[in-house]
Write a protein that holds these residues in place. Structure first.
Motif, PDB file in Angstrom:
ATOM      1  N   PRO A   1      55.507  31.164  44.980  1.00 27.32           N
ATOM      2  CA  PRO A   1      56.190  31.992  45.983  1.00 27.32           C
ATOM      3  C   PRO A   1      55.907  33.480  45.838  1.00 27.32           C
ATOM      4  CG  PRO A   1      57.678  30.325  45.078  1.00 27.32           C
ATOM      5  CD  PRO A   1      56.448  30.297  44.234  1.00 27.32           C
ATOM      6  N   ASP A   2      55.673  33.957  44.603  1.00 26.39           N
ATOM      7  CA  ASP A   2      55.536  35.392  44.366  1.00 26.39           C
ATOM      8  C   ASP A   2      54.411  36.014  45.186  1.00 26.39           C
ATOM      9  OD1 ASP A   2      57.587  35.142  42.607  1.00 26.39           O
ATOM     10  OD2 ASP A   2      56.356  35.204  40.793  1.00 26.39           O
ATOM     11  N   VAL A   3      53.250  35.319  45.277  1.00 26.33           N
ATOM     12  CA  VAL A   3      52.123  35.908  45.993  1.00 26.33           C
ATOM     13  C   VAL A   3      52.432  36.003  47.488  1.00 26.33           C
ATOM     14  CG1 VAL A   3      50.362  35.247  44.325  1.00 26.33           C
ATOM     15  CG2 VAL A   3      51.019  33.627  46.090  1.00 26.33           C
ATOM     16  N   GLY A   4      53.129  35.025  48.015  1.00 24.71           N
ATOM     17  CA  GLY A   4      53.501  35.069  49.418  1.00 24.71           C
ATOM     18  C   GLY A   4      54.517  36.157  49.702  1.00 24.71           C
ATOM     19  N   LEU A   5      55.509  36.316  48.802  1.00 28.09           N
ATOM     20  CA  LEU A   5      56.509  37.357  48.979  1.00 28.09           C
ATOM     21  C   LEU A   5      55.878  38.741  48.886  1.00 28.09           C
ATOM     22  CD1 LEU A   5      59.431  35.797  46.906  1.00 28.09           C
ATOM     23  CD2 LEU A   5      59.302  36.013  49.384  1.00 28.09           C
ATOM     24  N   ALA A   6      54.882  38.886  47.994  1.00 27.38           N
ATOM     25  CA  ALA A   6      54.193  40.164  47.884  1.00 27.38           C
ATOM     26  C   ALA A   6      53.432  40.496  49.168  1.00 27.38           C
ATOM     27  CB  ALA A   6      53.239  40.138  46.686  1.00 27.38           C
ATOM     28  N   LEU A   7      52.763  39.495  49.738  1.00 24.86           N
ATOM     29  CA  LEU A   7      52.043  39.701  50.996  1.00 24.86           C
ATOM     30  C   LEU A   7      53.010  40.092  52.112  1.00 24.86           C
ATOM     31  CD1 LEU A   7      49.542  39.513  52.850  1.00 24.86           C
ATOM     32  CD2 LEU A   7      49.971  37.034  53.016  1.00 24.86           C
ATOM     33  N   LEU A   8      54.133  39.382  52.204  1.00 20.28           N
ATOM     34  CA  LEU A   8      55.124  39.686  53.236  1.00 20.28           C
ATOM     35  C   LEU A   8      55.688  41.098  53.055  1.00 20.28           C
ATOM     36  CD1 LEU A   8      56.894  36.232  53.261  1.00 20.28           C
ATOM     37  CD2 LEU A   8      55.845  37.284  55.269  1.00 20.28           C
ATOM     38  N   HIS A   9      55.892  41.510  51.798  1.00 20.30           N
ATOM     39  CA  HIS A   9      56.396  42.853  51.532  1.00 20.30           C
ATOM     40  C   HIS A   9      55.416  43.910  52.017  1.00 20.30           C
ATOM     41  CE1 HIS A   9      57.120  46.491  49.068  1.00 20.30           C
ATOM     42  NE2 HIS A   9      58.392  46.170  49.235  1.00 20.30           N
ATOM     43  N   ASP A  10      54.121  43.714  51.721  1.00 18.95           N
ATOM     44  CA  ASP A  10      53.098  44.690  52.114  1.00 18.95           C
ATOM     45  C   ASP A  10      52.986  44.792  53.631  1.00 18.95           C
ATOM     46  OD1 ASP A  10      52.611  45.148  49.463  1.00 18.95           O
ATOM     47  OD2 ASP A  10      50.815  43.881  49.369  1.00 18.95           O
ATOM     48  N   VAL A  11      52.922  43.635  54.301  1.00 19.22           N
ATOM     49  CA  VAL A  11      52.786  43.643  55.755  1.00 19.22           C
ATOM     50  C   VAL A  11      54.060  44.172  56.409  1.00 19.22           C
ATOM     51  CG1 VAL A  11      52.440  42.207  57.803  1.00 19.22           C
ATOM     52  CG2 VAL A  11      51.109  41.766  55.734  1.00 19.22           C
ATOM     53  N   GLY A  12      55.194  43.794  55.852  1.00 18.65           N
ATOM     54  CA  GLY A  12      56.464  44.207  56.437  1.00 18.65           C
ATOM     55  C   GLY A  12      56.674  45.705  56.441  1.00 18.65           C
ATOM     56  N   ASN A  13      56.092  46.405  55.464  1.00 23.86           N
ATOM     57  CA  ASN A  13      56.225  47.862  55.442  1.00 23.86           C
ATOM     58  C   ASN A  13      55.658  48.486  56.715  1.00 23.86           C
ATOM     59  OD1 ASN A  13      57.486  47.989  52.957  1.00 23.86           O
ATOM     60  ND2 ASN A  13      55.565  48.158  51.819  1.00 23.86           N
ATOM     61  N   ASP A  14      54.563  47.922  57.244  1.00 22.33           N
ATOM     62  CA  ASP A  14      53.953  48.445  58.460  1.00 22.33           C
ATOM     63  C   ASP A  14      54.535  47.811  59.721  1.00 22.33           C
ATOM     64  OD1 ASP A  14      52.217  50.089  57.016  1.00 22.33           O
ATOM     65  OD2 ASP A  14      50.754  48.465  56.777  1.00 22.33           O
ATOM     66  N   ALA A  15      54.928  46.554  59.613  1.00 22.09           N
ATOM     67  CA  ALA A  15      55.333  45.807  60.809  1.00 22.09           C
ATOM     68  C   ALA A  15      56.812  45.952  61.139  1.00 22.09           C
ATOM     69  CB  ALA A  15      54.998  44.327  60.635  1.00 22.09           C
TER      70      ALA A  15
ATOM     71  N   GLN B   1      67.652  34.688  45.299  1.00 21.04           N
ATOM     72  CA  GLN B   1      67.818  33.796  44.151  1.00 21.04           C
ATOM     73  C   GLN B   1      66.704  32.770  44.206  1.00 21.04           C
ATOM     74  OE1 GLN B   1      71.124  30.797  44.745  1.00 21.04           O
ATOM     75  NE2 GLN B   1      71.798  32.353  46.226  1.00 21.04           N
ATOM     76  N   ALA B   2      66.641  31.909  43.223  1.00 17.14           N
ATOM     77  CA  ALA B   2      65.547  30.944  43.145  1.00 17.14           C
ATOM     78  C   ALA B   2      65.445  30.132  44.432  1.00 17.14           C
ATOM     79  CB  ALA B   2      65.755  30.010  41.952  1.00 17.14           C
ATOM     80  N   GLY B   3      64.265  30.222  45.069  1.00 18.49           N
ATOM     81  CA  GLY B   3      64.006  29.425  46.255  1.00 18.49           C
ATOM     82  C   GLY B   3      64.549  29.990  47.548  1.00 18.49           C
ATOM     83  N   LEU B   4      65.151  31.185  47.510  1.00 17.61           N
ATOM     84  CA  LEU B   4      65.733  31.770  48.712  1.00 17.61           C
ATOM     85  C   LEU B   4      65.305  33.223  48.869  1.00 17.61           C
ATOM     86  CD1 LEU B   4      69.417  30.447  48.532  1.00 17.61           C
ATOM     87  CD2 LEU B   4      67.565  29.560  49.963  1.00 17.61           C
TER      88      LEU B   4
ATOM     89  N   THR C   1      68.649  33.832  56.148  1.00 18.06           N
ATOM     90  CA  THR C   1      68.414  33.350  54.785  1.00 18.06           C
ATOM     91  C   THR C   1      67.314  32.300  54.842  1.00 18.06           C
ATOM     92  OG1 THR C   1      70.697  33.761  54.102  1.00 18.06           O
ATOM     93  CG2 THR C   1      69.402  32.209  52.775  1.00 18.06           C
ATOM     94  N   ALA C   2      66.221  32.548  54.146  1.00 19.87           N
ATOM     95  CA  ALA C   2      65.052  31.668  54.226  1.00 19.87           C
ATOM     96  C   ALA C   2      64.921  30.807  52.982  1.00 19.87           C
ATOM     97  CB  ALA C   2      63.780  32.497  54.412  1.00 19.87           C
ATOM     98  N   ARG C   3      64.652  29.535  53.205  1.00 22.34           N
ATOM     99  CA  ARG C   3      64.317  28.621  52.105  1.00 22.34           C
ATOM    100  C   ARG C   3      62.808  28.698  51.869  1.00 22.34           C
ATOM    101  NH1 ARG C   3      67.313  23.245  54.602  1.00 22.34           N
ATOM    102  NH2 ARG C   3      69.205  24.319  55.361  1.00 22.34           N
ATOM    103  N   ILE C   4      62.392  28.933  50.652  1.00 17.35           N
ATOM    104  CA  ILE C   4      60.977  29.144  50.346  1.00 17.35           C
ATOM    105  C   ILE C   4      60.339  27.825  49.925  1.00 17.35           C
ATOM    106  CG2 ILE C   4      59.330  30.441  48.958  1.00 17.35           C
ATOM    107  CD1 ILE C   4      61.546  32.525  48.507  1.00 17.35           C
ATOM    108  N   ARG C   5      59.206  27.512  50.548  1.00 17.83           N
ATOM    109  CA  ARG C   5      58.423  26.330  50.195  1.00 17.83           C
ATOM    110  C   ARG C   5      56.989  26.773  49.915  1.00 17.83           C
ATOM    111  NH1 ARG C   5      62.919  24.849  50.314  1.00 17.83           N
ATOM    112  NH2 ARG C   5      63.876  23.105  51.471  1.00 17.83           N
ATOM    113  N   ALA C   6      56.546  26.679  48.673  1.00 23.31           N
ATOM    114  CA  ALA C   6      55.174  27.032  48.301  1.00 23.31           C
ATOM    115  C   ALA C   6      54.366  25.750  48.142  1.00 23.31           C
ATOM    116  CB  ALA C   6      55.143  27.842  47.007  1.00 23.31           C
TER     117      ALA C   6
END
Length: 331
Positions: A3-17, A25-28, A39-44
């Motif tokens: 999940p970490d790599v996806g959250l990092a990508l979303l953080h970077d794109v979200g700054n501009d978008a 918490q774990a999985g959310l 509230t999003a459930r994370i599925r990697a």
């Protein structure tokens, strides 16, 4: 895939978008876009989920929640659902692409995607898709209209909309150039038949329950179609049927031998009176030699299976798809 790599990508794109994704918490994670927070459930996953899994998991997500897939790449079917349903968020890390709140972006480049139009449910268009999956033989708009139970004008609009999914016009009519993509698109986009759905449970074996339900339909003078597990057992047997779905033109009273069930658990037979007006027409087209269709078309059967309970749902859907794509080549 973590999940970490996806959250990092979303953080970077979200700054501009203009959106934010914060792990809670774990999985959310908490996703905020256009002033609305989910509230999003994370599925990697190392492999993008298939349409049946996406539909099943998304059906468990509430309106104020979301499902966040962290995957290597953005498949056509996953993109289509995410652009249509704001509850689905995708981070495709190998491609640097994300879909949030029905918008698609590249890392470092904002690309507003086409909006999915709102309004009437696309039953007619999706009926044409099922008709095109029936055979590889090109057919005219008049033929597709007769099979789908809609007007030629509606068919003309449907084939234009289905063009990105490989629907093309040949010398003798319309055909599906990529039937696999058309199949996947149907499973992810079909909004359900609407109408009434009543669930029942009985102690008798499932075959007897289905037989009694169909007899109730015959006594009422209405047409019925078997779907779900029992239909799949006829069209592409793979697993033992646990439940049956019966489509009927009117509601059926099964209280003589069955007990009504409230909720999604422990039922054995579900009676559906569909609002979708194409269900029976398409079923007849798939069973042209019969006096009356007895089961839903296999694409509709697959949709019901994808939302059923029990093991091997995905395998059963995949087997139906394999058989349809193989048999359609025979014309």
């Amino acid at each position: 895939m973590t999940p970490d790599v996806g959250l990092a990508l979303l953080h970077d794109v979200g700054n501009d978008a203009g959106f934010s994704v914060e792990p809670t918490q774990a999985g959310l994670a908490r996703v905020t876009s256009h002033g609305f927070t989910r509230t999003a459930r994370i599925r990697a996953a190392a492999v993008p989920p298939n349409p049946a899994r996406v539909g099943r998991e998304l059906s468990e997500v509430g309106e104020a929640e979301a499902l966040l897939y962290v995957v290597p790449r953005l498949t056509a079917s996953l993109r289509q659902v995410a652009l249509a349903d704001a509850r689905l968020i995708v981070a495709a890390v190998d491609e640097g692409r994300v879909v949030v709140d029905r918008h698609e972006w590249n890392d470092g480049e904002i690309e507003p995607p086409p909006r999915v139009p709102r309004g009437r449910k696309p039953w007619g268009r999706l009926a044409v898709a099922r008709a095109l999956l029936r055979t590889s033989r090109p057919r005219s708009q008049a033929e597709l209209a007769a099979e789908s139970g809609i007007t030629q004008q509606a068919v003309a609009a449907a084939v234009r909309t289905l063009a990105p999914l490989g629907v093309t016009r040949a010398a003798r009519g319309w055909t599906a150039g990529d039937p696999g993509l058309l199949w996947d698109s149907f499973l992810t986009e079909y909004p359900g038949p609407g109408g009434l759905r009543r669930r029942w449970v009985a102690a008798a074996d499932l075959v007897s329950q289905v037989s009694r339900a169909r007899e109730a339909g015959r006594r009422a003078g209405v047409e019925t179609l078997v779907s779900g597990d029992v239909a799949a057992d006829e069209q592409a047997p793979l697993r033992r049927p646990l439940t049956a779905v019966l489509y009927s033109l009117t509601d059926l009273d099964l209280s003589a031998r069955s007990v009504p069930v409230v909720g999604d658990d422990d039922w054995t037979v579900s009676v559906v009176v569909p609002e979708d007006p194409t269900v029976f027409a398409i079923a007849r087209a798939w069973q042209p030699g019969a006096d009356r269709a007895s089961v839903t078309d296999p694409v509709m059967t697959a949709w019901e299976i994808s939302r059923s309970r029990g093991a091997e749902r995905d395998e059963a859907v995949a087997e139906l798809k394999r058989r349809v794509l193989l048999e359609r080549q025979g014309g």
